[in-house]
Motif scaffolding. Structure first.
Motif, PDB file in Angstrom:
ATOM      1  N   PHE A 110      43.124  33.040  49.546  1.00  0.00           N
ATOM      2  CA  PHE A 110      43.441  34.374  49.028  1.00  0.00           C
ATOM      3  C   PHE A 110      42.213  35.282  49.153  1.00  0.00           C
TER       4      PHE A 110
ATOM      5  N   ILE B  73      41.423  38.858  51.196  1.00  0.00           N
ATOM      6  CA  ILE B  73      41.020  40.116  50.543  1.00  0.00           C
ATOM      7  C   ILE B  73      39.795  40.674  51.250  1.00  0.00           C
TER       8      ILE B  73
ATOM      9  N   GLN C  51      39.629  31.291  40.595  1.00  0.00           N
ATOM     10  CA  GLN C  51      38.996  32.606  40.799  1.00  0.00           C
ATOM     11  C   GLN C  51      37.617  32.454  41.449  1.00  0.00           C
TER      12      GLN C  51
ATOM     13  N   VAL D 228      38.229  32.297  44.913  1.00  0.00           N
ATOM     14  CA  VAL D 228      38.627  33.625  45.421  1.00  0.00           C
ATOM     15  C   VAL D 228      37.354  34.411  45.760  1.00  0.00           C
ATOM     16  N   THR D 229      36.410  34.392  44.826  1.00  0.00           N
ATOM     17  CA  THR D 229      35.197  35.191  45.039  1.00  0.00           C
ATOM     18  C   THR D 229      34.369  34.624  46.201  1.00  0.00           C
TER      19      THR D 229
ATOM     20  N   ILE E  71      35.959  35.852  49.361  1.00  0.00           N
ATOM     21  CA  ILE E  71      35.638  37.260  49.642  1.00  0.00           C
ATOM     22  C   ILE E  71      34.235  37.349  50.248  1.00  0.00           C
TER      23      ILE E  71
ATOM     24  N   GLN F 183      44.298  44.370  35.393  1.00  0.00           N
ATOM     25  CA  GLN F 183      43.250  43.818  36.263  1.00  0.00           C
ATOM     26  C   GLN F 183      43.082  44.715  37.485  1.00  0.00           C
ATOM     27  N   GLN F 184      44.192  45.165  38.030  1.00  0.00           N
ATOM     28  CA  GLN F 184      44.083  46.018  39.215  1.00  0.00           C
ATOM     29  C   GLN F 184      43.607  47.429  38.849  1.00  0.00           C
TER      30      GLN F 184
ATOM     31  N   ILE G  47      38.910  47.244  40.716  1.00  0.00           N
ATOM     32  CA  ILE G  47      38.096  46.257  41.435  1.00  0.00           C
ATOM     33  C   ILE G  47      38.352  46.263  42.937  1.00  0.00           C
ATOM     34  N   ASN G  48      39.617  46.422  43.335  1.00  0.00           N
ATOM     35  CA  ASN G  48      39.876  46.315  44.772  1.00  0.00           C
ATOM     36  C   ASN G  48      39.483  47.560  45.549  1.00  0.00           C
TER      37      ASN G  48
ATOM     38  N   MET H 252      36.346  45.972  46.339  1.00  0.00           N
ATOM     39  CA  MET H 252      36.422  44.802  47.217  1.00  0.00           C
ATOM     40  C   MET H 252      36.879  45.174  48.627  1.00  0.00           C
TER      41      MET H 252
ATOM     42  N   ASN I 235      29.606  38.852  42.439  1.00  0.00           N
ATOM     43  CA  ASN I 235      30.953  38.455  42.031  1.00  0.00           C
ATOM     44  C   ASN I 235      31.044  36.934  41.838  1.00  0.00           C
TER      45      ASN I 235
ATOM     46  N   PHE J 142      33.618  42.555  35.559  1.00  0.00           N
ATOM     47  CA  PHE J 142      34.954  42.160  36.005  1.00  0.00           C
ATOM     48  C   PHE J 142      35.005  40.654  36.247  1.00  0.00           C
TER      49      PHE J 142
ATOM     50  N   GLY K 103      38.945  39.435  35.972  1.00  0.00           N
ATOM     51  CA  GLY K 103      39.219  38.729  37.220  1.00  0.00           C
ATOM     52  C   GLY K 103      39.827  37.366  36.940  1.00  0.00           C
TER      53      GLY K 103
ATOM     54  N   TRP L 282      44.401  35.579  35.725  1.00  0.00           N
ATOM     55  CA  TRP L 282      45.145  34.423  36.250  1.00  0.00           C
ATOM     56  C   TRP L 282      45.278  33.330  35.207  1.00  0.00           C
TER      57      TRP L 282
ATOM     58  N   ASN M 186      50.499  41.288  40.181  1.00  0.00           N
ATOM     59  CA  ASN M 186      49.194  41.378  40.846  1.00  0.00           C
ATOM     60  C   ASN M 186      49.374  41.932  42.259  1.00  0.00           C
TER      61      ASN M 186
HETATM   62  C1  BGC Z   1      41.978  39.754  41.886  1.00  0.00           C
HETATM   63  C2  BGC Z   1      41.783  40.353  43.224  1.00  0.00           C
HETATM   64  C3  BGC Z   1      40.343  40.774  43.376  1.00  0.00           C
HETATM   65  C4  BGC Z   1      39.407  39.628  43.104  1.00  0.00           C
HETATM   66  C5  BGC Z   1      37.979  40.044  43.127  1.00  0.00           C
HETATM   67  C6  BGC Z   1      41.042  38.610  41.720  1.00  0.00           C
HETATM   68  O1  BGC Z   1      41.231  38.050  40.477  1.00  0.00           O
HETATM   69  O2  BGC Z   1      43.316  39.341  41.718  1.00  0.00           O
HETATM   70  O3  BGC Z   1      42.665  41.433  43.375  1.00  0.00           O
HETATM   71  O4  BGC Z   1      40.095  41.250  44.650  1.00  0.00           O
HETATM   72  O5  BGC Z   1      39.707  39.058  41.861  1.00  0.00           O
HETATM   73  O6  BGC Z   1      37.130  38.991  42.874  1.00  0.00           O
END
Ligand code: BGC
Length: 503
Positions: free
Chosen positions: A32, A36, A169, A172-173, A176, A287-288, A292-293, A296, A324, A392, A397, A401, A424
């Motif tokens: 994911f 992003i 998460q 996720v970071t 990214i 969250q959105q 943050i996005n 990002m 992050n 965040f 962030g 979830w 989300n």
């Molecule tokens: C969010 C993403 C965001 C990311 C940033 C996630 O929890 O759902 O939309 O880009 O965190 O670290």
């Protein structure tokens, strides 16, 4: 039974196998996150534009730009955000899959879709292939984001559930960050750098696919599907102890209640299901709306806007990516100790101040035409963005979830969580689609717009969000919802009646 302090509610010991399962599943987060991070960079590459969006490329060359209106293009934004639309619908399908074939198989399907998406987009020769690829990616993300957080919350012992779930998460970071670094290099590789960026997405997909043969199914999912013996064996294996009877009995009784509900989505619409549903949806929407996005997806554009050169802007995006990752570790360390609410509330203050100050600096010093910010001012903006990202990353962030994955009773868990995932995706889509246009029209005011939302979400967390730290996942109704000042009014029928009502 460990509701207070940090005592486990049921017997458990850390096992290596369990740790391995956590890490493998968290690779779903990496898929994911990689997406992003990669999309914005790829759509900024000229080779990519020339091949698939030649008109956009032409317009980019001749566009009359002002400081706030760089690459504003709906078609291109649609390329980035289309994935989220596919994921939105896929999460509802994934909810059914999680119940019927289990969390593990849903994770395996997600990984296959992601590999297919990488192959189709990286090998893309026309727009149709590209779009099919994006849809595969999107469905993969929808499946993965539904199944992985549920998997992690269900296999974790309750006193470490927050930390374990946040591995999602964390990955996720990391995804990214890796994507930002990859883009930095591939943007210099002509003419096929973009293909490499997209192809690398197959790596976490492959890791997850192979790993899905190693991980266990969750005891909850096995018991839900009446595989009691296997459920008990797995519970012993992941808890590292033989005496798991108390936890096993509790999952069985939650599952017996759940079996009586034939239509989880119908049940979700009942009054008594509203508290976790409202919390799940709003946490994701908010969250959105932290904005943050905007950072990002568009950090390099944003940093160019404030006057950094191309390379410096990309590098700053890598730095915010690193912040992050590191700050998410802070959340892992704190979430089961200080609790969820403290983190969310503290971060609201931090994010409100930084967004407002960034807004003020840009409002005063950055006009649409003419000079960009001075070098010193641009550095201050980058620093403020880092402090904002920090806030965040240890709060909204991961907790966006975590909390929805741990607060639904078993009968509505997969269906309810699908609402969290789809909210989300919907709001990520809206922000991805709208941000550049908003920046162009609202200019510096956009930062005040997000700051105002942060006040609203802070009040929401303060008054409406119950603390779920250390509460066993299948005891949330009794220990959390029925005890909360506001939400108990929704829950005044007993659990049994609520189940009956949903049949
Ligand atoms: C969010 C993403 C965001 C990311 C940033 C996630 O929890 O759902 O939309 O880009 O965190 O670290």
């Amino acid at each position: 039974m460990g509701q207070n302090g940090n005592l486990p509610a049921f017997n458990s010991k850390f096992t290596l196998y369990m740790g391995v399962c956590w890490i493998i599943a968290a690779f779903g987060g990496l898929m994911f996150g990689y997406d992003i991070g990669i999309s914005g960079g790829v759509t900024a590459m000229d080779d990519f534009l020339l091949k698939f969006f030649p008109e956009v490329y032409e317009r980019k060359l001749h566009a009359k730009e002002d400081n706030y209106c760089k690459y504003d293009n709906q078609l291109l934004q649609l390329f980035t955000s289309s994935l989220y639309l596919a994921a939105l619908f896929a999460s509802f399908v994934a909810s059914k899959l999680c119940t019927v074939i289990g969390r593990k198989w849903t994770i395996r399907l997600a990984s296959l879709l992601f590999i297919a998406g990488a192959a189709l987009t990286a090998g893309g020769v026309n727009l149709i292939m590209l779009i099919f690829g994006r849809i595969c990616f999107g469905i993969g993300v929808g499946f993965g984001n539904e199944a992985v957080p549920l998997f992690l919350s269900e296999v974790a012992p309750s006193n470490h559930r927050g930390a374990v779930n946040i591995l999602f998460q964390l990955f996720v970071t990391i995804g990214i960050l890796i994507a930002n670094i990859v883009n930095y290099f591939t943007s210099k590789m002509h003419p096929n750098g973009w293909r490499l960026s997209l192809a690398i997405a197959a790596v976490p997909g492959l890791a997850l696919f192979l790993g899905s043969f190693v991980i266990t199914e969750t005891p909850t999912s096995l018991i839900e599907r009446k595989k009691y013996e296997k459920g008990k064996t797995v519970l012993k294996k992941i808890r590292g102890v033989n005496d798991v009877d108390a936890e096993f009995d509790q999952i069985v009784s939650a599952s017996e209640m759940a079996q009586q509900v034939k239509h989880p989505f119908k049940k979700l619409m009942k009054l008594s299901s509203m508290p976790p549903l409202i919390i799940a949806i709003f946490l994701q929407v908010f969250q959105q709306f932290t904005g943050i996005n905007a950072i990002m997806f568009y950090a390099p554009v944003l940093f160019q806007t404030v006057g950094l050169g191309n390379d410096a802007a990309l590098l700053s995006a890598v730095i915010t990516g690193l912040v992050n990752v590191i700050s998410t570790l802070v959340s892992i360390l704190l979430v089961d100790k200080v609790g969820r609410r403290v983190l969310l509330l503290e971060a609201c203050v931090q994010m409100f101040i930084t967004q407002s100050v960034i807004g003020a600096i840009l409002q005063v010093h950055l006009k649409s035409h003419g000079n960009t910010l001075g070098h010193g001012q641009a550095i201050v903006v980058v620093l403020l963005v880092c402090i904002y990202v920090m806030g965040f990353a240890w709060s909204w962030g991961p907790l966006g979830w975590l909390i929805p994955s741990e607060t639904f009773p078993m009968e509505t868990r997969t269906a309810g969580f699908a609402f969290a995932v789809s909210s989300n995706m919907l709001f990520t889509f809206l922000i991805a689609q709208a941000f550049l246009s908003m920046l162009c029209h609202m200019k510096a005011m956009i930062f005040f717009f997000f700051a105002a939302w942060i006040v609203i979400m802070g009040l929401f967390a303060l008054f409406l969000l119950p603390e779920t730290k250390n509460v066993p996942i299948d005891l949330m109704v009794e220990r959390v919802w029925k005890q909360h000042r506001v939400w108990k009014k929704f829950m005044n029928d007993d659990h049994k009646n609520r189940v009956e009502a949903g049949r």
